[in-house]
Scaffold this active site. Sequence first.
Site, PDB file in Angstrom:
ATOM      1  N   ARG A   1       0.818  -1.214   0.000  1.00  0.00           N
ATOM      2  CA  ARG A   1       0.000   0.000   0.000  1.00  0.00           C
ATOM      3  C   ARG A   1       0.851   1.263   0.000  1.00  0.00           C
ATOM      4  NH1 ARG A   1      -5.450  -1.817   2.186  1.00  0.00           N
ATOM      5  NH2 ARG A   1      -6.074   0.330   2.351  1.00  0.00           N
TER       6      ARG A   1
ATOM      7  N   TYR B   1       0.827   4.229  -2.615  1.00  0.00           N
ATOM      8  CA  TYR B   1      -0.290   5.169  -2.488  1.00  0.00           C
ATOM      9  C   TYR B   1      -0.114   6.025  -1.238  1.00  0.00           C
ATOM     10  CZ  TYR B   1      -5.235   6.673  -2.244  1.00  0.00           C
ATOM     11  OH  TYR B   1      -6.409   7.394  -2.188  1.00  0.00           O
TER      12      TYR B   1
ATOM     13  N   LYS C   1       0.959   9.946  -1.347  1.00  0.00           N
ATOM     14  CA  LYS C   1       0.077  11.014  -0.844  1.00  0.00           C
ATOM     15  C   LYS C   1       0.760  11.795   0.278  1.00  0.00           C
ATOM     16  CE  LYS C   1      -3.892  10.313  -3.154  1.00  0.00           C
ATOM     17  NZ  LYS C   1      -4.569  11.316  -3.990  1.00  0.00           N
TER      18      LYS C   1
ATOM     19  N   VAL D   1     -14.655  -2.123  -1.323  1.00  0.00           N
ATOM     20  CA  VAL D   1     -15.584  -2.995  -0.610  1.00  0.00           C
ATOM     21  C   VAL D   1     -17.042  -2.728  -0.981  1.00  0.00           C
ATOM     22  CG1 VAL D   1     -15.722  -1.589   1.518  1.00  0.00           C
ATOM     23  CG2 VAL D   1     -16.024  -4.048   1.629  1.00  0.00           C
TER      24      VAL D   1
ATOM     25  N   ASN E   1     -17.725  -3.940  -4.617  1.00  0.00           N
ATOM     26  CA  ASN E   1     -17.704  -5.412  -4.651  1.00  0.00           C
ATOM     27  C   ASN E   1     -18.975  -5.990  -4.045  1.00  0.00           C
ATOM     28  OD1 ASN E   1     -15.269  -5.801  -5.880  1.00  0.00           O
ATOM     29  ND2 ASN E   1     -14.281  -6.830  -4.156  1.00  0.00           N
TER      30      ASN E   1
ATOM     31  N   GLY F   1     -13.728  -9.901   9.003  1.00  0.00           N
ATOM     32  CA  GLY F   1     -14.753  -8.867   8.833  1.00  0.00           C
ATOM     33  C   GLY F   1     -14.921  -7.969  10.045  1.00  0.00           C
TER      34      GLY F   1
HETATM   35  P1  NAD Z   1     -11.190   7.416  -9.330  1.00  0.00           P
HETATM   36  O1  NAD Z   1     -10.221   6.343  -9.666  1.00  0.00           O
HETATM   37  O2  NAD Z   1     -12.605   7.239  -9.774  1.00  0.00           O
HETATM   38  O3  NAD Z   1     -10.691   8.812  -9.871  1.00  0.00           O
HETATM   39  C1  NAD Z   1      -9.365   9.137 -10.143  1.00  0.00           C
HETATM   40  C2  NAD Z   1      -9.300   9.749 -11.532  1.00  0.00           C
HETATM   41  O4  NAD Z   1      -7.929  10.116 -11.787  1.00  0.00           O
HETATM   42  C3  NAD Z   1      -9.713   8.768 -12.623  1.00  0.00           C
HETATM   43  O5  NAD Z   1     -10.598   9.404 -13.520  1.00  0.00           O
HETATM   44  C4  NAD Z   1      -8.391   8.414 -13.301  1.00  0.00           C
HETATM   45  O6  NAD Z   1      -8.551   8.051 -14.662  1.00  0.00           O
HETATM   46  C5  NAD Z   1      -7.593   9.692 -13.099  1.00  0.00           C
HETATM   47  N1  NAD Z   1      -6.141   9.498 -13.157  1.00  0.00           N
HETATM   48  C6  NAD Z   1      -5.397   8.550 -12.551  1.00  0.00           C
HETATM   49  N2  NAD Z   1      -4.090   8.718 -12.820  1.00  0.00           N
HETATM   50  C7  NAD Z   1      -4.013   9.819 -13.623  1.00  0.00           C
HETATM   51  C8  NAD Z   1      -2.939  10.507 -14.246  1.00  0.00           C
HETATM   52  N3  NAD Z   1      -1.668  10.086 -14.118  1.00  0.00           N
HETATM   53  N4  NAD Z   1      -3.222  11.594 -15.004  1.00  0.00           N
HETATM   54  C9  NAD Z   1      -4.512  12.033 -15.180  1.00  0.00           C
HETATM   55  N5  NAD Z   1      -5.564  11.407 -14.618  1.00  0.00           N
HETATM   56  C10 NAD Z   1      -5.315  10.326 -13.837  1.00  0.00           C
HETATM   57  O7  NAD Z   1     -11.129   7.619  -7.751  1.00  0.00           O
HETATM   58  P2  NAD Z   1     -11.897   8.607  -6.781  1.00  0.00           P
HETATM   59  O8  NAD Z   1     -12.462   7.796  -5.685  1.00  0.00           O
HETATM   60  O9  NAD Z   1     -12.781   9.533  -7.540  1.00  0.00           O
HETATM   61  O10 NAD Z   1     -10.675   9.425  -6.153  1.00  0.00           O
HETATM   62  C11 NAD Z   1     -10.391  10.773  -6.500  1.00  0.00           C
HETATM   63  C12 NAD Z   1      -9.280  11.300  -5.603  1.00  0.00           C
HETATM   64  O11 NAD Z   1      -9.701  11.259  -4.234  1.00  0.00           O
HETATM   65  C13 NAD Z   1      -7.981  10.486  -5.679  1.00  0.00           C
HETATM   66  O12 NAD Z   1      -6.888  11.368  -5.637  1.00  0.00           O
HETATM   67  C14 NAD Z   1      -8.024   9.644  -4.432  1.00  0.00           C
HETATM   68  O13 NAD Z   1      -6.742   9.309  -3.991  1.00  0.00           O
HETATM   69  C15 NAD Z   1      -8.758  10.545  -3.452  1.00  0.00           C
HETATM   70  N6  NAD Z   1      -9.425   9.770  -2.411  1.00  0.00           N
HETATM   71  C16 NAD Z   1     -10.570   9.074  -2.647  1.00  0.00           C
HETATM   72  C17 NAD Z   1     -11.142   8.313  -1.636  1.00  0.00           C
HETATM   73  C18 NAD Z   1     -12.417   7.543  -1.841  1.00  0.00           C
HETATM   74  O14 NAD Z   1     -12.833   6.840  -0.911  1.00  0.00           O
HETATM   75  N7  NAD Z   1     -13.096   7.638  -2.948  1.00  0.00           N
HETATM   76  C19 NAD Z   1     -10.538   8.264  -0.375  1.00  0.00           C
HETATM   77  C20 NAD Z   1      -9.350   8.965  -0.176  1.00  0.00           C
HETATM   78  C21 NAD Z   1      -8.817   9.727  -1.192  1.00  0.00           C
HETATM   79  N1  UDP Z   2     -12.821  -5.764   1.709  1.00  0.00           N
HETATM   80  C1  UDP Z   2     -13.545  -6.929   1.854  1.00  0.00           C
HETATM   81  N2  UDP Z   2     -14.051  -7.532   0.749  1.00  0.00           N
HETATM   82  C2  UDP Z   2     -13.901  -7.003  -0.506  1.00  0.00           C
HETATM   83  C3  UDP Z   2     -13.174  -5.795  -0.658  1.00  0.00           C
HETATM   84  C4  UDP Z   2     -12.630  -5.200   0.490  1.00  0.00           C
HETATM   85  O1  UDP Z   2     -13.716  -7.437   2.970  1.00  0.00           O
HETATM   86  O2  UDP Z   2     -14.401  -7.606  -1.466  1.00  0.00           O
HETATM   87  C5  UDP Z   2     -12.291  -5.102   2.927  1.00  0.00           C
HETATM   88  C6  UDP Z   2     -10.817  -4.721   2.855  1.00  0.00           C
HETATM   89  O3  UDP Z   2      -9.995  -5.805   3.267  1.00  0.00           O
HETATM   90  C7  UDP Z   2     -10.775  -3.563   3.838  1.00  0.00           C
HETATM   91  C8  UDP Z   2     -12.145  -2.897   3.683  1.00  0.00           C
HETATM   92  O4  UDP Z   2     -12.985  -3.882   3.094  1.00  0.00           O
HETATM   93  O5  UDP Z   2     -10.648  -4.022   5.155  1.00  0.00           O
HETATM   94  C9  UDP Z   2     -12.142  -1.652   2.823  1.00  0.00           C
HETATM   95  O6  UDP Z   2     -11.501  -1.972   1.603  1.00  0.00           O
HETATM   96  P1  UDP Z   2     -11.413  -0.957   0.371  1.00  0.00           P
HETATM   97  O7  UDP Z   2     -10.573  -1.641  -0.675  1.00  0.00           O
HETATM   98  O8  UDP Z   2     -12.774  -0.510  -0.022  1.00  0.00           O
HETATM   99  O9  UDP Z   2     -10.692   0.353   0.932  1.00  0.00           O
HETATM  100  P2  UDP Z   2      -9.470   0.638   1.946  1.00  0.00           P
HETATM  101  O10 UDP Z   2     -10.097   1.423   3.014  1.00  0.00           O
HETATM  102  O11 UDP Z   2      -8.889  -0.645   2.471  1.00  0.00           O
HETATM  103  O12 UDP Z   2      -8.502   1.397   1.116  1.00  0.00           O
END
Ligand code: NAD
Ligand code: UDP
Length: 324
Positions: free
Chosen positions: A144, A147, A151, A189, A192, A209
Amino acid sequence: MGEIKRILVTGGAGFLGSHLCERLVEQGQDVICLDNFFTSQKSNVDHLLDCHNFELIRHDVTLPIWLEVDEIYNLACPAAPGHYQYNPIKTMKTSVVGAINVLGLAKRCRAKVLQASTSEIYGDPEVHPQPESYRGSVNTLGPRACYDEGKRASETLFMDYRRQNKVNTRIVRIFNTYGPRMHPFDGRVISNFIRQALHGEDITIFGDGSQTRSFCFRDDLVEGIMRLMAAPDDAGEPVNIGNPGEFTIRQLAELTIELTGSSSKLIQRELPEDDPKQRQPDITLAKSLLGWEPTVPLREGLAKTIEWFRSIDMSHYRPPTPNY
Ligand code: NAD
Ligand code: UDP
């Protein structure tokens, strides 16, 4: 509304980015959506293409781009574990080089710039719930880390450009967010469980879980980050945005079965390496600084998300990676 702003949203075709673009277009802003479509598809922004105040650019944020803008939301980055682990070196480049490129653009244009950071910077937290002052517990060497550390480095760059170059920066730490337009094959999660429940497949619980997550509905999240962008210019410190309602993964599976009326069974799979055991945002700062708090409880948001999953044709979605 005040003066119309030129606003760049990187990752604007993604799950969160497309909803943010929609909100900004509705406000009448001049919106540029930039995306390389690694984890998204154009259909997420199809409905915006005919709007006079929306523009779509296929571009990779690891390469510089010359634009004139007033505000930048930097969301470009794969967010689901299966997506960011597919090409971890590219993930790190997207966070680090991408941040340098948007910060350089913001510096030249004197634009405000907001970084989408994550609760993952807290790693597998020993402090619960997590306030912004908690420095985290991240394994720098694990799967992980591309990522989490990417960040973390982007946060450092945002703070350094702020101090050294006086760039007007903001950092939001986003906790697990879900809702319509999540990629149905992203392996997260919620997607899925809903996909499995709707198809009558076994629901895959990783580990026993008992690990927890706190799930925020997309609309609440996007409202929070727009408020952070509009906050006073001294709001440079990171701000948690998430829903403090905390659930075990088993509870989430049971709720998904209840709301879909599915006959799917729960099965256990191996827990992925470094999977955080608990996660819950402390949102005291967001409440006081932004007057923000979430309004959509999990049951209601999950029902809306299930409705959206029922409405789409999943065969139109290409799994971006084999890891779902
Ligand atoms: P997402 O994957 O749907 O969106 C990310 C977008 O970035 C996609 O459209 C992808 O094609 C684009 N992308 C990836 N690499 C790229 C690159 N090199 N150049 C241009 N575009 C690129 O995911 P999301 O859930 O919408 O996440 C958006 C942002 O929020 C991300 O930065 C993510 O890390 C952050 N974030 C999301 C969550 C969440 O739970 N959804 C949680 C924490 C942080
Ligand atoms: N997880 C799960 N089943 C799935 C996908 C994810 O039990 O099919 C669990 C995963 O191990 C984690 C939590 O759900 O504990 C959240 O996973 P997700 O990938 O959504 O996001 P994370 O917060 O781990 O980045």
